[in-house]
Design a protein around this motif. Sequence first.
Motif, PDB file in Angstrom:
ATOM      1  N   ASN A 195      42.184  34.947  37.473  1.00  0.00           N
ATOM      2  CA  ASN A 195      41.402  35.837  36.596  1.00  0.00           C
ATOM      3  C   ASN A 195      40.540  36.766  37.444  1.00  0.00           C
ATOM      4  O   ASN A 195      39.573  36.320  38.071  1.00  0.00           O
ATOM      5  CB  ASN A 195      40.528  35.014  35.654  1.00  0.00           C
ATOM      6  N   LYS A 196      40.882  38.046  37.444  1.00  0.00           N
ATOM      7  CA  LYS A 196      40.179  38.986  38.327  1.00  0.00           C
ATOM      8  C   LYS A 196      38.759  39.309  37.876  1.00  0.00           C
ATOM      9  O   LYS A 196      38.023  39.966  38.609  1.00  0.00           O
ATOM     10  CB  LYS A 196      40.997  40.269  38.479  1.00  0.00           C
ATOM     11  N   ILE A 235      42.957  30.036  51.294  1.00  0.00           N
ATOM     12  CA  ILE A 235      43.718  29.760  50.078  1.00  0.00           C
ATOM     13  C   ILE A 235      43.368  28.399  49.495  1.00  0.00           C
ATOM     14  O   ILE A 235      43.191  28.250  48.281  1.00  0.00           O
ATOM     15  CB  ILE A 235      45.223  29.853  50.383  1.00  0.00           C
ATOM     16  N   GLU A 236      43.231  27.399  50.355  1.00  0.00           N
ATOM     17  CA  GLU A 236      42.959  26.051  49.870  1.00  0.00           C
ATOM     18  C   GLU A 236      41.638  25.980  49.117  1.00  0.00           C
ATOM     19  O   GLU A 236      41.519  25.319  48.080  1.00  0.00           O
ATOM     20  CB  GLU A 236      42.936  25.062  51.047  1.00  0.00           C
ATOM     21  N   ASN A 237      40.621  26.722  49.602  1.00  0.00           N
ATOM     22  CA  ASN A 237      39.307  26.706  48.959  1.00  0.00           C
ATOM     23  C   ASN A 237      39.275  27.505  47.658  1.00  0.00           C
ATOM     24  O   ASN A 237      38.351  27.352  46.856  1.00  0.00           O
ATOM     25  CB  ASN A 237      38.239  27.245  49.910  1.00  0.00           C
ATOM     26  N   LEU A 238      40.260  28.374  47.464  1.00  0.00           N
ATOM     27  CA  LEU A 238      40.285  29.220  46.263  1.00  0.00           C
ATOM     28  C   LEU A 238      41.032  28.575  45.103  1.00  0.00           C
ATOM     29  O   LEU A 238      40.939  29.053  43.978  1.00  0.00           O
ATOM     30  CB  LEU A 238      40.934  30.569  46.591  1.00  0.00           C
ATOM     31  N   CYS A 259      43.369  39.385  40.807  1.00  0.00           N
ATOM     32  CA  CYS A 259      43.124  37.951  40.934  1.00  0.00           C
ATOM     33  C   CYS A 259      43.471  37.553  42.364  1.00  0.00           C
ATOM     34  O   CYS A 259      44.261  38.215  43.040  1.00  0.00           O
ATOM     35  CB  CYS A 259      43.938  37.164  39.912  1.00  0.00           C
ATOM     36  N   TYR A 260      42.862  36.487  42.855  1.00  0.00           N
ATOM     37  CA  TYR A 260      43.080  36.087  44.255  1.00  0.00           C
ATOM     38  C   TYR A 260      44.555  35.841  44.543  1.00  0.00           C
ATOM     39  O   TYR A 260      45.051  36.166  45.623  1.00  0.00           O
ATOM     40  CB  TYR A 260      42.266  34.832  44.578  1.00  0.00           C
ATOM     41  N   GLU A 261      45.275  35.305  43.585  1.00  0.00           N
ATOM     42  CA  GLU A 261      46.695  35.034  43.787  1.00  0.00           C
ATOM     43  C   GLU A 261      47.455  36.321  44.118  1.00  0.00           C
ATOM     44  O   GLU A 261      48.258  36.359  45.061  1.00  0.00           O
ATOM     45  CB  GLU A 261      47.280  34.374  42.549  1.00  0.00           C
ATOM     46  N   ILE A 298      46.300  37.776  47.584  1.00  0.00           N
ATOM     47  CA  ILE A 298      46.886  37.030  48.704  1.00  0.00           C
ATOM     48  C   ILE A 298      48.348  37.419  48.900  1.00  0.00           C
ATOM     49  O   ILE A 298      48.822  37.565  50.033  1.00  0.00           O
ATOM     50  CB  ILE A 298      46.738  35.519  48.467  1.00  0.00           C
ATOM     51  N   LEU A 299      49.078  37.628  47.803  1.00  0.00           N
ATOM     52  CA  LEU A 299      50.470  38.061  47.909  1.00  0.00           C
ATOM     53  C   LEU A 299      50.565  39.419  48.598  1.00  0.00           C
ATOM     54  O   LEU A 299      51.481  39.653  49.391  1.00  0.00           O
ATOM     55  CB  LEU A 299      51.110  38.127  46.513  1.00  0.00           C
ATOM     56  N   ASP A 300      49.617  40.319  48.296  1.00  0.00           N
ATOM     57  CA  ASP A 300      49.624  41.643  48.921  1.00  0.00           C
ATOM     58  C   ASP A 300      49.359  41.560  50.419  1.00  0.00           C
ATOM     59  O   ASP A 300      49.965  42.283  51.215  1.00  0.00           O
ATOM     60  CB  ASP A 300      48.561  42.542  48.275  1.00  0.00           C
ATOM     61  N   VAL A 301      48.428  40.696  50.801  1.00  0.00           N
ATOM     62  CA  VAL A 301      48.005  40.608  52.209  1.00  0.00           C
ATOM     63  C   VAL A 301      48.912  39.682  53.011  1.00  0.00           C
ATOM     64  O   VAL A 301      49.190  39.927  54.188  1.00  0.00           O
ATOM     65  CB  VAL A 301      46.538  40.105  52.279  1.00  0.00           C
ATOM     66  N   GLY A 302      49.381  38.628  52.380  1.00  0.00           N
ATOM     67  CA  GLY A 302      50.127  37.589  53.080  1.00  0.00           C
ATOM     68  C   GLY A 302      49.202  36.410  53.369  1.00  0.00           C
ATOM     69  O   GLY A 302      48.048  36.608  53.744  1.00  0.00           O
TER      70      GLY A 302
END
Length: 222
Positions: free
Chosen positions: A128-129, A117-120, A95-97, A100-104
């Motif tokens: 939901n992946k 992030i704001e657009n997601l 999932c995007y959340e 994003i945690l993995d990448v920063g």
Amino acid sequence: MGNERMKKIMFNDRYGLTRKVLSGSKTQTRRIIPDIEIDWVRRGKVYLPVGGFENDVLFMNVRSILPDAGISDYPAPAKYQPKYEKGEEIAVAQCYEDAILDVGEEEWNKQHKWYCIENLRKRAGLHNKMFVRPDLMPHRIKITDIRLQRLNNISDEECMREGVVKWMDCYIVAGIMENRGRNNVCFDTPREAFAALIDRINGNGTWENNPWVYAYEFELVR
């Protein structure tokens, strides 16, 4: 293969399989071929697996039950072909959340200007992946081998590569718990642990039914 055509593959998070893939400890996955045996016996003909690949495509022997019939080979229907190809790179779905945690957050926004992030926040893929874009995923695996086999033909060593873990003198799968989720269930052999895992993912009785599966071997490439 361009990013717009990249496929994604999903691993079960409840049993920690995505994290095992990303740590490099899970390097195999088995995917059931639905209803293949039902279609192997149709209209007076028996369809039998050749037991290998020709140009990475599954072929079947078609043998009529009539004694004077010949034997011919033909490509299996598309729904029975492996979804992934040998040598193909595939996005590991998160999932995007989680991605994003993995990448920063700062690096994610830098790499994905139009999907910051704001657009997601209002997109279904945030939690939901199933709904994420493969080209936005930060991790990839590469398929190194594909085999057609019966589920029960898995070896102990392959069970370990599927995500089973040795703990002291027994074997466990993260997420298979007892006592209301407080303790891991301990199994005597890797196959017993894998059988419990496959039944939880695909439904009770899957291991006993011993379906045909594609066994994919892969390596983490990033």
